[in-house]
Design a protein around this motif. Sequence first.
Motif, PDB file in Angstrom:
ATOM      1  N   GLU A   1       0.831  -1.203   0.000  1.00 52.93           N
ATOM      2  CA  GLU A   1       0.000   0.000   0.000  1.00 52.93           C
ATOM      3  C   GLU A   1       0.867   1.254   0.000  1.00 52.93           C
ATOM      4  O   GLU A   1       1.980   1.259   0.537  1.00 52.93           O
ATOM      5  N   LYS A   2       0.325   2.306  -0.588  1.00 55.38           N
ATOM      6  CA  LYS A   2       0.970   3.615  -0.509  1.00 55.38           C
ATOM      7  C   LYS A   2      -0.085   4.705  -0.603  1.00 55.38           C
ATOM      8  O   LYS A   2      -0.881   4.768  -1.538  1.00 55.38           O
ATOM      9  N   THR A   3      -0.072   5.556   0.421  1.00 51.58           N
ATOM     10  CA  THR A   3      -0.925   6.737   0.418  1.00 51.58           C
ATOM     11  C   THR A   3      -0.039   7.964   0.566  1.00 51.58           C
ATOM     12  O   THR A   3       0.730   8.068   1.536  1.00 51.58           O
ATOM     13  N   TYR A   4      -0.103   8.859  -0.397  1.00 50.86           N
ATOM     14  CA  TYR A   4       0.659  10.101  -0.324  1.00 50.86           C
ATOM     15  C   TYR A   4      -0.120  11.109   0.527  1.00 50.86           C
ATOM     16  O   TYR A   4      -1.328  11.286   0.353  1.00 50.86           O
ATOM     17  N   ARG A   5       0.574  11.758   1.437  1.00 50.06           N
ATOM     18  CA  ARG A   5      -0.072  12.718   2.324  1.00 50.06           C
ATOM     19  C   ARG A   5      -0.615  13.913   1.553  1.00 50.06           C
ATOM     20  O   ARG A   5      -0.140  14.264   0.484  1.00 50.06           O
TER      21      ARG A   5
ATOM     22  N   ARG B   1      -4.338   7.860  -2.493  1.00 45.85           N
ATOM     23  CA  ARG B   1      -4.019   6.440  -2.320  1.00 45.85           C
ATOM     24  C   ARG B   1      -3.525   5.900  -3.659  1.00 45.85           C
ATOM     25  O   ARG B   1      -4.320   5.698  -4.578  1.00 45.85           O
TER      26      ARG B   1
ATOM     27  N   THR C   1       4.903   4.234  -8.682  1.00 45.23           N
ATOM     28  CA  THR C   1       4.963   4.123  -7.220  1.00 45.23           C
ATOM     29  C   THR C   1       5.455   2.741  -6.813  1.00 45.23           C
ATOM     30  O   THR C   1       6.297   2.601  -5.923  1.00 45.23           O
TER      31      THR C   1
ATOM     32  N   THR D   1       8.708   5.351   0.340  1.00 48.95           N
ATOM     33  CA  THR D   1       8.420   4.518   1.511  1.00 48.95           C
ATOM     34  C   THR D   1       6.980   4.027   1.440  1.00 48.95           C
ATOM     35  O   THR D   1       6.050   4.825   1.297  1.00 48.95           O
ATOM     36  N   LYS D   2       6.794   2.735   1.541  1.00 47.29           N
ATOM     37  CA  LYS D   2       5.448   2.168   1.480  1.00 47.29           C
ATOM     38  C   LYS D   2       4.653   2.529   2.736  1.00 47.29           C
ATOM     39  O   LYS D   2       5.220   2.812   3.789  1.00 47.29           O
ATOM     40  N   SER D   3       3.336   2.488   2.616  1.00 44.55           N
ATOM     41  CA  SER D   3       2.468   2.754   3.763  1.00 44.55           C
ATOM     42  C   SER D   3       2.053   1.470   4.466  1.00 44.55           C
ATOM     43  O   SER D   3       1.650   1.499   5.630  1.00 44.55           O
ATOM     44  N   GLY D   4       2.136   0.347   3.760  1.00 45.64           N
ATOM     45  CA  GLY D   4       1.731  -0.919   4.351  1.00 45.64           C
ATOM     46  C   GLY D   4       2.098  -2.076   3.452  1.00 45.64           C
ATOM     47  O   GLY D   4       2.491  -1.898   2.302  1.00 45.64           O
TER      48      GLY D   4
END
Length: 320
Positions: free
Chosen positions: A18-22, A31, A58, A68-71
């Motif tokens: 997973e990856k979510t950009y702030r 997301r 990504t 950096t991955k989110s999960g």
Amino acid sequence: MTSVSSKPEYAIEAIGLEKTYRASGKLPAKRALNGIDLKIRTGSIFGLLGPNGAGKSTFINILSGLVTKSGGTARIWGHDIDTEGRAARSSIGVVPQEINMDPFFTPFESVELQSGFYGVPKSERRTDEILAAVGLADKRDAYVRQLSGGMKRRLMVAKALVHAPPVLILDEPTAGVDVELRRSLWEYVLELNKAGTTIILTTHYLEEAQELCDEIGIINNGEVIACEPTAQLLKRLDHKTLVIEPAEAVTVIPEALKDYECKLRPDGTLAITFRSSETGFGRVMETVRAAGISIADLATEEPDLEDVFVSMTSSANAAA
């Protein structure tokens, strides 16, 4: 060429990635990857396809350590990117989409510098060998700014190979490359693959992916919507098109063919599309003859990867 004594079953494994950009300024959080599960077999040529913004870059940037991955988890050549980061990054070579190099260096200096970044001892460097392999031996001492766009692409490939990685990611490697350079580049990539290097290719030239790749994964809206051997993926569209050149000009589609998807093309041919699982070729031909059409020539057209890609991404976007 890559030589690896112990090979894992999968060159790349991603589980629930997973990856979510702030949120930034006026831009909301985005997301980019929504729990991707993907396994790429060792020794394969794998096509990673998707529309712009689907999450391909990504995914690649997470593997290469730039994002950096989110999960979730990911492994490269059996090495976890979190707990064995150095070993994971040493197992991968990335040819990015953007050309980024110092224009005042020579190809030899660029490759030597990249070798130093990866800690390759001078006695083990293969700079001249790699430059020769990508067709830049005669440009060894020219300035990078003097190279054509295609030659710069080749130099990007050379830089990605300095540490002999078992996994090579090519992100749009033939963008802006002429036909001759493209052909020679693919010849070298195929040689690398035969020697054991796993190749991961992203490209908008879908005919290249169809011809080169053993297996293809399609990402859309941050999710994997297909991952299958190429031949199996091409069978997803259950239709064929029979193209008939009438012996005498046809100006109106006969009533007998109205049950089919039938079109008169500008060149005067009649294109009849049918579901191969429901209607056999012979039945279509019988209907054509019953319509009183004399045939001068005929051909069949099978769905290609572009047809499958458009169909799958369009339906996925409609569902979203």
